[in-house]
Design a protein around this motif. Structure first.
Motif, PDB file in Angstrom:
ATOM      1  N   TYR A  61       0.830  -1.208   0.000  1.00 33.33           N
ATOM      2  CA  TYR A  61       0.000   0.000   0.000  1.00 33.33           C
ATOM      3  C   TYR A  61       0.864   1.258   0.000  1.00 33.33           C
ATOM      4  O   TYR A  61       0.618   2.198  -0.753  1.00 33.33           O
ATOM      5  CB  TYR A  61      -0.921  -0.043   1.217  1.00 33.33           C
ATOM      6  CG  TYR A  61      -1.891   1.105   1.333  1.00 33.33           C
ATOM      7  CD1 TYR A  61      -2.772   1.415   0.304  1.00 33.33           C
ATOM      8  CD2 TYR A  61      -1.961   1.855   2.492  1.00 33.33           C
ATOM      9  CE1 TYR A  61      -3.682   2.453   0.430  1.00 33.33           C
ATOM     10  CE2 TYR A  61      -2.873   2.885   2.637  1.00 33.33           C
ATOM     11  CZ  TYR A  61      -3.733   3.182   1.603  1.00 33.33           C
ATOM     12  OH  TYR A  61      -4.636   4.211   1.731  1.00 33.33           O
ATOM     13  N   TRP A  89       2.318   1.673  -3.368  1.00 29.25           N
ATOM     14  CA  TRP A  89       1.280   2.089  -4.302  1.00 29.25           C
ATOM     15  C   TRP A  89       1.036   3.589  -4.180  1.00 29.25           C
ATOM     16  O   TRP A  89       0.999   4.309  -5.187  1.00 29.25           O
ATOM     17  CB  TRP A  89      -0.015   1.307  -4.033  1.00 29.25           C
ATOM     18  CG  TRP A  89      -1.147   1.758  -4.898  1.00 29.25           C
ATOM     19  CD1 TRP A  89      -1.312   1.514  -6.232  1.00 29.25           C
ATOM     20  CD2 TRP A  89      -2.255   2.552  -4.494  1.00 29.25           C
ATOM     21  NE1 TRP A  89      -2.468   2.116  -6.672  1.00 29.25           N
ATOM     22  CE2 TRP A  89      -3.070   2.753  -5.625  1.00 29.25           C
ATOM     23  CE3 TRP A  89      -2.651   3.106  -3.283  1.00 29.25           C
ATOM     24  CZ2 TRP A  89      -4.254   3.490  -5.582  1.00 29.25           C
ATOM     25  CZ3 TRP A  89      -3.826   3.849  -3.230  1.00 29.25           C
ATOM     26  CH2 TRP A  89      -4.603   4.029  -4.374  1.00 29.25           C
ATOM     27  N   CYS A 148      -4.238  -4.311   0.012  1.00 30.42           N
ATOM     28  CA  CYS A 148      -3.839  -3.655  -1.226  1.00 30.42           C
ATOM     29  C   CYS A 148      -3.102  -4.634  -2.125  1.00 30.42           C
ATOM     30  O   CYS A 148      -2.077  -5.195  -1.722  1.00 30.42           O
ATOM     31  CB  CYS A 148      -2.938  -2.459  -0.936  1.00 30.42           C
ATOM     32  SG  CYS A 148      -2.302  -1.644  -2.428  1.00 30.42           S
ATOM     33  N   TYR A 149      -3.643  -4.856  -3.316  1.00 29.49           N
ATOM     34  CA  TYR A 149      -2.907  -5.571  -4.353  1.00 29.49           C
ATOM     35  C   TYR A 149      -2.309  -4.495  -5.239  1.00 29.49           C
ATOM     36  O   TYR A 149      -3.028  -3.676  -5.815  1.00 29.49           O
ATOM     37  CB  TYR A 149      -3.802  -6.491  -5.187  1.00 29.49           C
ATOM     38  CG  TYR A 149      -3.070  -6.963  -6.422  1.00 29.49           C
ATOM     39  CD1 TYR A 149      -2.128  -7.980  -6.323  1.00 29.49           C
ATOM     40  CD2 TYR A 149      -3.260  -6.345  -7.650  1.00 29.49           C
ATOM     41  CE1 TYR A 149      -1.409  -8.385  -7.439  1.00 29.49           C
ATOM     42  CE2 TYR A 149      -2.547  -6.752  -8.772  1.00 29.49           C
ATOM     43  CZ  TYR A 149      -1.616  -7.761  -8.657  1.00 29.49           C
ATOM     44  OH  TYR A 149      -0.896  -8.144  -9.751  1.00 29.49           O
ATOM     45  N   ASN A 150      -0.998  -4.483  -5.370  1.00 30.81           N
ATOM     46  CA  ASN A 150      -0.282  -3.453  -6.116  1.00 30.81           C
ATOM     47  C   ASN A 150       0.464  -4.085  -7.285  1.00 30.81           C
ATOM     48  O   ASN A 150       1.579  -4.569  -7.129  1.00 30.81           O
ATOM     49  CB  ASN A 150       0.683  -2.720  -5.177  1.00 30.81           C
ATOM     50  CG  ASN A 150       1.453  -1.621  -5.873  1.00 30.81           C
ATOM     51  OD1 ASN A 150       1.280  -1.373  -7.061  1.00 30.81           O
ATOM     52  ND2 ASN A 150       2.306  -0.954  -5.124  1.00 30.81           N
ATOM     53  N   GLY A 151      -0.142  -4.070  -8.462  1.00 32.41           N
ATOM     54  CA  GLY A 151       0.487  -4.613  -9.663  1.00 32.41           C
ATOM     55  C   GLY A 151       1.718  -3.844 -10.085  1.00 32.41           C
ATOM     56  O   GLY A 151       2.586  -4.387 -10.781  1.00 32.41           O
ATOM     57  N   ASN A 166      -5.205  -2.289  -9.826  1.00 32.45           N
ATOM     58  CA  ASN A 166      -4.866  -2.530  -8.425  1.00 32.45           C
ATOM     59  C   ASN A 166      -6.160  -2.604  -7.636  1.00 32.45           C
ATOM     60  O   ASN A 166      -7.151  -1.950  -7.987  1.00 32.45           O
ATOM     61  CB  ASN A 166      -3.987  -1.408  -7.868  1.00 32.45           C
ATOM     62  CG  ASN A 166      -2.647  -1.356  -8.557  1.00 32.45           C
ATOM     63  OD1 ASN A 166      -2.005  -2.386  -8.725  1.00 32.45           O
ATOM     64  ND2 ASN A 166      -2.224  -0.183  -8.973  1.00 32.45           N
TER      65      ASN A 166
END
Length: 182
Positions: A94, A97, A126-129, A139
């Motif tokens: 996160y 990001w 949080c998924y942060n590509g 994301n």
């Protein structure tokens, strides 16, 4: 501007701190969290700094091993029952990001998030590509402010021209969009 500088530029975010009291137990200072009703060693949670409530004001400082807080006004020994707080930690994904957002996008996003009743510190997941060096993608960020839950999809493109689009769906079924182009 780095993430620490950005966080200092925005107004104080709700739910940014964990509040509690301290007690000296078995030769160690223990923090009792008001909200979670959990106990932790003060030295483990005070790495980033600590704030001590004294004479009606929060004083920022650094934890000292002997059970004191070093502030700009001096070093103050803690007593059983003293109130302290510390800023909640942001997860690595996160924080990275937030740091990857362009300045104008970051500040617009914070303003939009706050207008929906959420704080930056309400993030549960949080998924942060962007961590995987993907130049475009989505994301996923989940927020919970104890009254509502919001799921944000952040559509992004990076390259010659950057673009960011944020869509939120609340647990009530309401939806909102925030777009920042370029």
């Amino acid at each position: 501007m780095n993430i620490e500088e950005r966080l200092q530029c925005i107004v104080e975010q709700p739910r940014a701190y964990v509040y509690g009291t301290v007690e000296f137990v078995n030769n160690e200072w223990i923090f009792f969290d008001d909200e979670e009703e959990e106990a932790s060693l003060v030295e483990e949670i005070a790495e980033q700094g600590i704030e001590w409530f004294h004479c009606g004001h929060w004083l920022s400082g650094q934890w000292q091993d002997q059970g004191a807080v070093a502030t700009d006004l001096g070093v103050f020994p803690l007593e059983n029952g003293d109130r302290i707080r510390f800023r909640k930690r942001l997860t690595y994904a996160y924080q990275q990001w937030l740091a990857a957002l362009p300045d104008s996008t970051f500040f617009q996003f914070v303003q939009w998030l706050n207008s929906l009743g959420f704080s930056l510190y309400d993030c549960l997941y949080c998924y942060n590509g962007l961590l995987f060096a993907k130049s475009s993608g989505v994301n996923f960020i989940i927020y919970d402010n104890t009254e509502q839950i919001g799921s944000i999809h952040h559509y992004y493109e990076r390259g010659r021209a950057s673009s960011d689009r944020f869509e939120i769906t609340l647990n009530s079924g309401e939806r909102a969009i925030c777009a920042q182009i370029g």
